[in-house]
Scaffold this motif. Structure first.
Motif, PDB file in Angstrom:
ATOM      1  N   MET A  56     -18.974   9.096 -13.901  1.00 29.36           N
ATOM      2  CA  MET A  56     -19.747   9.489 -12.727  1.00 29.36           C
ATOM      3  C   MET A  56     -19.748   8.387 -11.660  1.00 29.36           C
ATOM      4  O   MET A  56     -19.873   7.206 -11.986  1.00 29.36           O
ATOM      5  CB  MET A  56     -21.186   9.816 -13.163  1.00 29.36           C
ATOM      6  CG  MET A  56     -22.003  10.514 -12.089  1.00 29.36           C
ATOM      7  SD  MET A  56     -23.618  11.039 -12.712  1.00 29.36           S
ATOM      8  CE  MET A  56     -23.125  12.261 -13.919  1.00 29.36           C
ATOM      9  N   PHE A  57     -19.581   8.787 -10.436  1.00 28.77           N
ATOM     10  CA  PHE A  57     -19.610   7.898  -9.260  1.00 28.77           C
ATOM     11  C   PHE A  57     -18.507   6.842  -9.305  1.00 28.77           C
ATOM     12  O   PHE A  57     -18.657   5.763  -8.734  1.00 28.77           O
ATOM     13  CB  PHE A  57     -20.982   7.212  -9.140  1.00 28.77           C
ATOM     14  CG  PHE A  57     -22.146   8.156  -9.167  1.00 28.77           C
ATOM     15  CD1 PHE A  57     -22.262   9.158  -8.211  1.00 28.77           C
ATOM     16  CD2 PHE A  57     -23.115   8.054 -10.155  1.00 28.77           C
ATOM     17  CE1 PHE A  57     -23.337  10.030  -8.231  1.00 28.77           C
ATOM     18  CE2 PHE A  57     -24.190   8.925 -10.182  1.00 28.77           C
ATOM     19  CZ  PHE A  57     -24.301   9.914  -9.230  1.00 28.77           C
ATOM     20  N   GLU A  58     -17.409   7.136  -9.963  1.00 23.91           N
ATOM     21  CA  GLU A  58     -16.325   6.163 -10.090  1.00 23.91           C
ATOM     22  C   GLU A  58     -15.246   6.422  -9.050  1.00 23.91           C
ATOM     23  O   GLU A  58     -14.761   7.543  -8.911  1.00 23.91           O
ATOM     24  CB  GLU A  58     -15.729   6.241 -11.499  1.00 23.91           C
ATOM     25  CG  GLU A  58     -14.607   5.249 -11.750  1.00 23.91           C
ATOM     26  CD  GLU A  58     -14.095   5.337 -13.178  1.00 23.91           C
ATOM     27  OE1 GLU A  58     -14.001   4.297 -13.838  1.00 23.91           O
ATOM     28  OE2 GLU A  58     -13.792   6.464 -13.635  1.00 23.91           O
ATOM     29  N   ASP A  59     -14.866   5.381  -8.317  1.00 21.31           N
ATOM     30  CA  ASP A  59     -13.759   5.470  -7.373  1.00 21.31           C
ATOM     31  C   ASP A  59     -12.457   5.164  -8.105  1.00 21.31           C
ATOM     32  O   ASP A  59     -12.409   4.260  -8.945  1.00 21.31           O
ATOM     33  CB  ASP A  59     -13.937   4.467  -6.236  1.00 21.31           C
ATOM     34  CG  ASP A  59     -15.105   4.827  -5.328  1.00 21.31           C
ATOM     35  OD1 ASP A  59     -15.373   6.032  -5.167  1.00 21.31           O
ATOM     36  OD2 ASP A  59     -15.753   3.904  -4.800  1.00 21.31           O
ATOM     37  N   THR A  60     -11.416   5.911  -7.797  1.00 20.33           N
ATOM     38  CA  THR A  60     -10.110   5.691  -8.436  1.00 20.33           C
ATOM     39  C   THR A  60      -9.031   5.495  -7.384  1.00 20.33           C
ATOM     40  O   THR A  60      -9.165   5.949  -6.243  1.00 20.33           O
ATOM     41  CB  THR A  60      -9.724   6.869  -9.345  1.00 20.33           C
ATOM     42  OG1 THR A  60      -9.611   8.065  -8.553  1.00 20.33           O
ATOM     43  CG2 THR A  60     -10.744   7.069 -10.451  1.00 20.33           C
ATOM     44  N   HIS A  61      -7.987   4.816  -7.804  1.00 23.54           N
ATOM     45  CA  HIS A  61      -6.847   4.574  -6.908  1.00 23.54           C
ATOM     46  C   HIS A  61      -5.578   4.620  -7.748  1.00 23.54           C
ATOM     47  O   HIS A  61      -5.469   3.905  -8.743  1.00 23.54           O
ATOM     48  CB  HIS A  61      -6.995   3.210  -6.235  1.00 23.54           C
ATOM     49  CG  HIS A  61      -5.934   2.926  -5.216  1.00 23.54           C
ATOM     50  ND1 HIS A  61      -5.838   3.620  -4.021  1.00 23.54           N
ATOM     51  CD2 HIS A  61      -4.911   2.031  -5.202  1.00 23.54           C
ATOM     52  CE1 HIS A  61      -4.828   3.153  -3.321  1.00 23.54           C
ATOM     53  NE2 HIS A  61      -4.230   2.193  -4.017  1.00 23.54           N
ATOM     54  N   ASN A  62      -4.635   5.491  -7.378  1.00 20.60           N
ATOM     55  CA  ASN A  62      -3.389   5.615  -8.131  1.00 20.60           C
ATOM     56  C   ASN A  62      -2.393   4.537  -7.717  1.00 20.60           C
ATOM     57  O   ASN A  62      -2.208   4.272  -6.532  1.00 20.60           O
ATOM     58  CB  ASN A  62      -2.763   6.996  -7.920  1.00 20.60           C
ATOM     59  CG  ASN A  62      -3.551   8.090  -8.609  1.00 20.60           C
ATOM     60  OD1 ASN A  62      -4.568   8.560  -8.088  1.00 20.60           O
ATOM     61  ND2 ASN A  62      -3.097   8.496  -9.779  1.00 20.60           N
ATOM     62  N   ILE A  63      -1.766   3.936  -8.720  1.00 18.88           N
ATOM     63  CA  ILE A  63      -0.788   2.877  -8.486  1.00 18.88           C
ATOM     64  C   ILE A  63       0.572   3.336  -8.997  1.00 18.88           C
ATOM     65  O   ILE A  63       0.720   3.728 -10.158  1.00 18.88           O
ATOM     66  CB  ILE A  63      -1.188   1.572  -9.212  1.00 18.88           C
ATOM     67  CG1 ILE A  63      -2.548   1.088  -8.731  1.00 18.88           C
ATOM     68  CG2 ILE A  63      -0.121   0.504  -9.009  1.00 18.88           C
ATOM     69  CD1 ILE A  63      -2.597   0.650  -7.296  1.00 18.88           C
ATOM     70  N   ALA A  64       1.574   3.280  -8.132  1.00 14.93           N
ATOM     71  CA  ALA A  64       2.941   3.623  -8.529  1.00 14.93           C
ATOM     72  C   ALA A  64       3.579   2.433  -9.249  1.00 14.93           C
ATOM     73  O   ALA A  64       3.322   1.274  -8.905  1.00 14.93           O
ATOM     74  CB  ALA A  64       3.767   3.997  -7.305  1.00 14.93           C
ATOM     75  N   THR A  65       4.386   2.725 -10.231  1.00 13.21           N
ATOM     76  CA  THR A  65       5.057   1.670 -10.994  1.00 13.21           C
ATOM     77  C   THR A  65       6.143   1.020 -10.153  1.00 13.21           C
ATOM     78  O   THR A  65       6.974   1.706  -9.561  1.00 13.21           O
ATOM     79  CB  THR A  65       5.680   2.239 -12.278  1.00 13.21           C
ATOM     80  OG1 THR A  65       4.656   2.854 -13.057  1.00 13.21           O
ATOM     81  CG2 THR A  65       6.344   1.138 -13.093  1.00 13.21           C
ATOM     82  N   ASN A  66       6.104  -0.301 -10.103  1.00 13.41           N
ATOM     83  CA  ASN A  66       7.109  -1.071  -9.382  1.00 13.41           C
ATOM     84  C   ASN A  66       7.619  -2.136 -10.353  1.00 13.41           C
ATOM     85  O   ASN A  66       6.901  -3.081 -10.685  1.00 13.41           O
ATOM     86  CB  ASN A  66       6.495  -1.717  -8.136  1.00 13.41           C
ATOM     87  CG  ASN A  66       7.519  -2.471  -7.301  1.00 13.41           C
ATOM     88  OD1 ASN A  66       8.205  -3.356  -7.786  1.00 13.41           O
ATOM     89  ND2 ASN A  66       7.605  -2.111  -6.021  1.00 13.41           N
ATOM     90  N   TYR A  67       8.851  -1.977 -10.820  1.00 15.88           N
ATOM     91  CA  TYR A  67       9.368  -2.853 -11.873  1.00 15.88           C
ATOM     92  C   TYR A  67       9.545  -4.294 -11.392  1.00 15.88           C
ATOM     93  O   TYR A  67       9.392  -5.235 -12.177  1.00 15.88           O
ATOM     94  CB  TYR A  67      10.684  -2.295 -12.412  1.00 15.88           C
ATOM     95  CG  TYR A  67      10.484  -1.029 -13.213  1.00 15.88           C
ATOM     96  CD1 TYR A  67      10.125  -1.074 -14.553  1.00 15.88           C
ATOM     97  CD2 TYR A  67      10.615   0.231 -12.605  1.00 15.88           C
ATOM     98  CE1 TYR A  67       9.909   0.086 -15.280  1.00 15.88           C
ATOM     99  CE2 TYR A  67      10.398   1.396 -13.327  1.00 15.88           C
ATOM    100  CZ  TYR A  67      10.047   1.318 -14.670  1.00 15.88           C
ATOM    101  OH  TYR A  67       9.818   2.456 -15.381  1.00 15.88           O
ATOM    102  N   GLU A  68       9.846  -4.469 -10.126  1.00 18.74           N
ATOM    103  CA  GLU A  68       9.989  -5.824  -9.597  1.00 18.74           C
ATOM    104  C   GLU A  68       8.640  -6.548  -9.609  1.00 18.74           C
ATOM    105  O   GLU A  68       8.539  -7.708 -10.025  1.00 18.74           O
ATOM    106  CB  GLU A  68      10.551  -5.770  -8.176  1.00 18.74           C
ATOM    107  CG  GLU A  68      10.789  -7.149  -7.568  1.00 18.74           C
ATOM    108  CD  GLU A  68      11.376  -7.076  -6.174  1.00 18.74           C
ATOM    109  OE1 GLU A  68      11.256  -8.060  -5.429  1.00 18.74           O
ATOM    110  OE2 GLU A  68      11.956  -6.019  -5.831  1.00 18.74           O
ATOM    111  N   ASN A  69       7.602  -5.850  -9.162  1.00 22.66           N
ATOM    112  CA  ASN A  69       6.268  -6.442  -9.173  1.00 22.66           C
ATOM    113  C   ASN A  69       5.783  -6.692 -10.596  1.00 22.66           C
ATOM    114  O   ASN A  69       5.128  -7.702 -10.877  1.00 22.66           O
ATOM    115  CB  ASN A  69       5.282  -5.536  -8.440  1.00 22.66           C
ATOM    116  CG  ASN A  69       5.561  -5.457  -6.951  1.00 22.66           C
ATOM    117  OD1 ASN A  69       6.288  -6.288  -6.406  1.00 22.66           O
ATOM    118  ND2 ASN A  69       5.005  -4.455  -6.299  1.00 22.66           N
TER     119      ASN A  69
END
Length: 240
Positions: free
Chosen positions: A39-52
Protein backbone atom coordinates in the motif's frame (compact mmCIF):
# COMPACT_ATOMS: atom_id res chain seq x y z
CA UNK A 1 10.47 3.75 -3.87
CA UNK A 2 10.68 0.18 -5.17
CA UNK A 3 12.58 -0.58 -8.36
CA UNK A 4 11.11 -3.33 -10.53
CA UNK A 5 13.31 -5.42 -12.82
CA UNK A 6 13.25 -8.64 -14.79
CA UNK A 7 14.42 -11.72 -12.91
CA UNK A 8 18.08 -11.74 -13.99
CA UNK A 9 21.01 -10.80 -11.77
CA UNK A 10 22.12 -8.31 -14.43
CA UNK A 11 18.74 -6.59 -14.03
CA UNK A 12 19.36 -6.17 -10.31
CA UNK A 13 22.78 -4.66 -10.99
CA UNK A 14 21.25 -2.35 -13.60
CA UNK A 15 18.78 -1.13 -10.98
CA UNK A 16 21.64 -0.48 -8.55
CA UNK A 17 23.37 1.60 -11.22
CA UNK A 18 20.24 3.69 -11.89
CA UNK A 19 19.56 4.13 -8.18
CA UNK A 20 23.00 5.71 -7.71
CA UNK A 21 22.96 7.65 -10.98
CA UNK A 22 19.58 9.23 -10.35
CA UNK A 23 19.97 9.35 -6.55
CA UNK A 24 16.64 7.63 -6.11
CA UNK A 25 15.16 7.09 -2.61
CA UNK A 26 15.11 3.31 -3.04
CA UNK A 27 13.74 1.01 -0.34
CA UNK A 28 14.09 -2.28 -2.24
CA UNK A 29 14.77 -3.83 -5.65
CA UNK A 30 12.37 -6.58 -6.73
CA UNK A 31 12.06 -8.86 -9.75
CA UNK A 32 8.71 -8.07 -11.35
CA UNK A 33 7.69 -11.75 -11.57
CA UNK A 34 7.73 -12.09 -7.75
CA UNK A 35 6.67 -8.55 -6.85
CA UNK A 36 3.87 -8.22 -4.30
CA UNK A 37 2.48 -4.66 -4.21
CA UNK A 38 2.35 -2.79 -0.92
CA UNK A 39 0.00 0.00 0.00
CA UNK A 40 1.13 3.53 -0.90
CA UNK A 41 4.27 2.20 -2.58
CA UNK A 42 5.82 4.03 -5.53
CA UNK A 43 7.44 1.83 -8.18
CA UNK A 44 9.81 2.47 -11.05
CA UNK A 45 10.63 -0.03 -13.81
CA UNK A 46 14.29 -0.44 -14.72
CA UNK A 47 15.39 -1.88 -18.06
CA UNK A 48 18.34 -4.27 -18.03
CA UNK A 49 21.55 -2.72 -19.29
CA UNK A 50 24.42 -5.22 -19.43
CA UNK A 51 27.09 -2.55 -19.70
CA UNK A 52 25.85 -0.80 -16.56
CA UNK A 53 25.47 -4.13 -14.79
CA UNK A 54 29.09 -5.02 -15.55
CA UNK A 55 30.25 -1.68 -14.20
CA UNK A 56 28.43 -2.27 -10.91
CA UNK A 57 29.75 -5.83 -10.60
CA UNK A 58 33.32 -4.68 -11.23
CA UNK A 59 32.77 -1.91 -8.70
CA UNK A 60 31.79 -4.47 -6.06
CA UNK A 61 34.87 -6.53 -6.92
CA UNK A 62 37.11 -3.48 -6.68
CA UNK A 63 35.64 -2.27 -3.38
CA UNK A 64 35.18 -5.57 -1.58
CA UNK A 65 36.77 -8.39 -3.60
CA UNK A 66 35.69 -11.21 -5.91
CA UNK A 67 34.29 -13.33 -3.10
CA UNK A 68 31.92 -10.59 -1.96
CA UNK A 69 30.76 -10.02 -5.55
CA UNK A 70 29.94 -13.72 -5.82
CA UNK A 71 28.15 -13.66 -2.44
CA UNK A 72 25.94 -10.84 -3.73
CA UNK A 73 25.10 -12.88 -6.83
CA UNK A 74 24.40 -16.03 -4.81
CA UNK A 75 22.14 -14.18 -2.38
CA UNK A 76 20.18 -12.70 -5.27
CA UNK A 77 19.69 -16.14 -6.81
CA UNK A 78 17.91 -17.31 -3.66
CA UNK A 79 14.81 -15.40 -4.88
CA UNK A 80 13.76 -14.98 -1.24
CA UNK A 81 11.58 -11.98 -0.35
CA UNK A 82 13.82 -11.31 2.66
CA UNK A 83 16.60 -10.33 0.24
CA UNK A 84 14.70 -7.47 -1.40
CA UNK A 85 15.69 -4.96 1.26
CA UNK A 86 18.86 -6.53 2.67
CA UNK A 87 20.61 -6.98 -0.66
CA UNK A 88 20.04 -3.38 -1.71
CA UNK A 89 21.17 -2.07 1.68
CA UNK A 90 24.22 -4.33 1.61
CA UNK A 91 25.31 -3.35 -1.90
CA UNK A 92 24.76 0.31 -1.07
CA UNK A 93 27.07 -0.17 1.91
CA UNK A 94 29.74 -1.87 -0.21
CA UNK A 95 30.11 1.40 -2.14
CA UNK A 96 29.66 3.84 0.73
CA UNK A 97 31.52 1.92 3.46
CA UNK A 98 33.47 -0.99 1.88
CA UNK A 99 35.51 -1.79 5.01
CA UNK A 100 32.25 -2.92 6.62
CA UNK A 101 31.46 -5.42 3.83
CA UNK A 102 32.24 -8.47 5.99
CA UNK A 103 30.76 -7.24 9.25
CA UNK A 104 28.23 -9.99 9.92
CA UNK A 105 27.06 -8.16 13.06
CA UNK A 106 25.21 -5.88 10.68
CA UNK A 107 21.75 -7.45 10.12
CA UNK A 108 21.75 -6.89 6.35
CA UNK A 109 25.25 -8.32 5.96
CA UNK A 110 24.27 -11.30 8.09
CA UNK A 111 21.17 -11.95 5.95
CA UNK A 112 23.14 -11.71 2.70
CA UNK A 113 25.93 -14.01 3.90
CA UNK A 114 23.60 -16.56 5.47
CA UNK A 115 21.46 -16.76 2.34
CA UNK A 116 24.43 -16.80 -0.05
CA UNK A 117 25.97 -19.73 1.83
CA UNK A 118 22.74 -21.71 1.46
CA UNK A 119 22.67 -21.06 -2.28
CA UNK A 120 26.36 -21.96 -2.63
CA UNK A 121 25.76 -25.18 -0.70
CA UNK A 122 22.90 -26.22 -2.97
CA UNK A 123 24.82 -25.38 -6.15
CA UNK A 124 27.66 -27.59 -4.87
CA UNK A 125 25.43 -30.47 -3.74
CA UNK A 126 23.26 -30.55 -6.83
CA UNK A 127 26.28 -31.19 -9.05
CA UNK A 128 26.17 -34.73 -7.71
CA UNK A 129 22.44 -35.05 -8.32
CA UNK A 130 22.40 -34.04 -12.00
CA UNK A 131 21.43 -37.03 -14.18
CA UNK A 132 21.94 -36.69 -17.91
CA UNK A 133 19.75 -38.63 -20.31
CA UNK A 134 20.27 -39.08 -24.03
CA UNK A 135 17.97 -37.30 -26.48
CA UNK A 136 18.02 -36.65 -30.22
CA UNK A 137 21.29 -35.91 -32.07
CA UNK A 138 23.38 -37.15 -29.13
CA UNK A 139 22.20 -34.23 -26.99
CA UNK A 140 22.44 -35.04 -23.26
CA UNK A 141 19.68 -33.53 -21.12
CA UNK A 142 19.37 -33.19 -17.35
CA UNK A 143 16.29 -31.87 -15.57
CA UNK A 144 16.56 -30.40 -12.08
CA UNK A 145 14.21 -28.65 -9.66
CA UNK A 146 16.46 -26.87 -7.16
CA UNK A 147 15.20 -24.82 -4.25
CA UNK A 148 17.23 -21.84 -5.43
CA UNK A 149 17.93 -20.52 -8.92
CA UNK A 150 21.37 -22.15 -9.23
CA UNK A 151 21.34 -23.49 -12.79
CA UNK A 152 23.76 -20.85 -14.11
CA UNK A 153 26.20 -21.63 -11.29
CA UNK A 154 26.53 -25.18 -12.66
CA UNK A 155 27.87 -24.13 -16.07
CA UNK A 156 31.63 -24.00 -15.40
CA UNK A 157 31.63 -27.35 -13.59
CA UNK A 158 29.94 -29.27 -16.41
CA UNK A 159 31.83 -27.48 -19.18
CA UNK A 160 35.06 -28.67 -17.55
CA UNK A 161 33.67 -32.16 -16.99
CA UNK A 162 32.07 -32.69 -20.40
CA UNK A 163 33.86 -30.31 -22.81
CA UNK A 164 33.28 -32.51 -25.88
CA UNK A 165 29.58 -33.19 -25.37
CA UNK A 166 26.46 -31.27 -26.24
CA UNK A 167 24.33 -30.99 -23.13
CA UNK A 168 21.46 -29.10 -21.62
CA UNK A 169 20.49 -28.60 -17.96
CA UNK A 170 16.91 -27.48 -17.49
CA UNK A 171 15.35 -26.05 -14.33
CA UNK A 172 11.81 -27.39 -14.67
CA UNK A 173 10.65 -25.31 -11.71
CA UNK A 174 11.49 -22.03 -13.43
CA UNK A 175 11.36 -22.96 -17.11
CA UNK A 176 14.95 -21.86 -17.67
CA UNK A 177 18.25 -23.60 -18.30
CA UNK A 178 21.67 -23.64 -19.91
CA UNK A 179 22.74 -25.23 -23.20
CA UNK A 180 26.34 -26.14 -24.08
CA UNK A 181 27.15 -26.85 -27.74
CA UNK A 182 30.82 -27.98 -27.52
CA UNK A 183 31.91 -24.35 -27.56
CA UNK A 184 29.71 -21.88 -25.66
CA UNK A 185 27.08 -21.89 -22.92
CA UNK A 186 23.75 -20.22 -23.62
CA UNK A 187 20.92 -19.33 -21.28
CA UNK A 188 17.62 -20.74 -22.52
CA UNK A 189 13.93 -20.76 -21.69
CA UNK A 190 12.44 -24.24 -21.77
CA UNK A 191 9.07 -25.50 -20.59
CA UNK A 192 8.36 -29.20 -20.05
CA UNK A 193 6.68 -29.35 -23.46
CA UNK A 194 9.79 -27.99 -25.18
CA UNK A 195 12.22 -30.54 -23.76
CA UNK A 196 13.51 -32.85 -26.52
CA UNK A 197 12.38 -36.47 -26.41
CA UNK A 198 14.44 -38.59 -24.04
CA UNK A 199 15.81 -41.92 -25.28
CA UNK A 200 14.06 -44.44 -23.02
CA UNK A 201 16.52 -47.21 -23.95
CA UNK A 202 19.43 -45.19 -22.59
CA UNK A 203 17.50 -44.50 -19.37
CA UNK A 204 16.59 -48.17 -19.01
CA UNK A 205 20.24 -49.14 -19.43
CA UNK A 206 21.28 -46.86 -16.58
CA UNK A 207 18.50 -48.18 -14.33
CA UNK A 208 19.54 -51.74 -15.11
CA UNK A 209 23.15 -50.96 -14.18
CA UNK A 210 22.09 -49.30 -10.92
CA UNK A 211 19.91 -52.27 -10.00
CA UNK A 212 22.62 -54.84 -10.79
CA UNK A 213 25.23 -52.90 -8.79
CA UNK A 214 23.01 -52.65 -5.73
CA UNK A 215 23.78 -55.03 -2.85
CA UNK A 216 20.43 -55.81 -1.26
CA UNK A 217 21.90 -56.70 2.14
CA UNK A 218 23.66 -53.35 2.39
CA UNK A 219 20.65 -51.12 1.71
CA UNK A 220 20.33 -48.34 4.27
CA UNK A 221 17.31 -46.11 3.48
CA UNK A 222 17.96 -43.84 6.48
CA UNK A 223 21.53 -43.12 5.37
CA UNK A 224 20.38 -42.71 1.77
CA UNK A 225 17.86 -40.04 2.75
CA UNK A 226 20.50 -38.20 4.76
CA UNK A 227 23.09 -38.22 1.96
CA UNK A 228 20.60 -37.81 -0.87
CA UNK A 229 17.76 -35.44 0.18
CA UNK A 230 14.32 -36.73 -0.80
CA UNK A 231 13.47 -33.41 -2.48
CA UNK A 232 15.88 -34.34 -5.30
CA UNK A 233 14.59 -37.88 -5.86
CA UNK A 234 11.95 -36.81 -8.37
CA UNK A 235 14.65 -36.19 -10.99
CA UNK A 236 17.03 -39.06 -10.19
CA UNK A 237 16.97 -41.57 -13.06
CA UNK A 238 17.85 -44.54 -10.84
CA UNK A 239 14.95 -43.86 -8.47
CA UNK A 240 12.08 -42.69 -10.66
Amino acid sequence: MTLLTDQSFEAFLSAVFEAFRLKLPVSRIVAENIYIPQMFEDTHNIATNYENAERVYKGIQKNAGNNIAFMVQAAYLSELPAMEVSLWEYVKGVFSNPENAQNTLDPHTHTVFQTANKVKAESHNIKGFVRFQKAENDLMIAIIEPTYNVVNLLADHFVNRFPNMQWMIIDAKRGTGIHYDNKDVYEINATAEEIPQINDEFTALWKSYYKSATIKERKNPKLQRRCLPVKYWKRLTEII
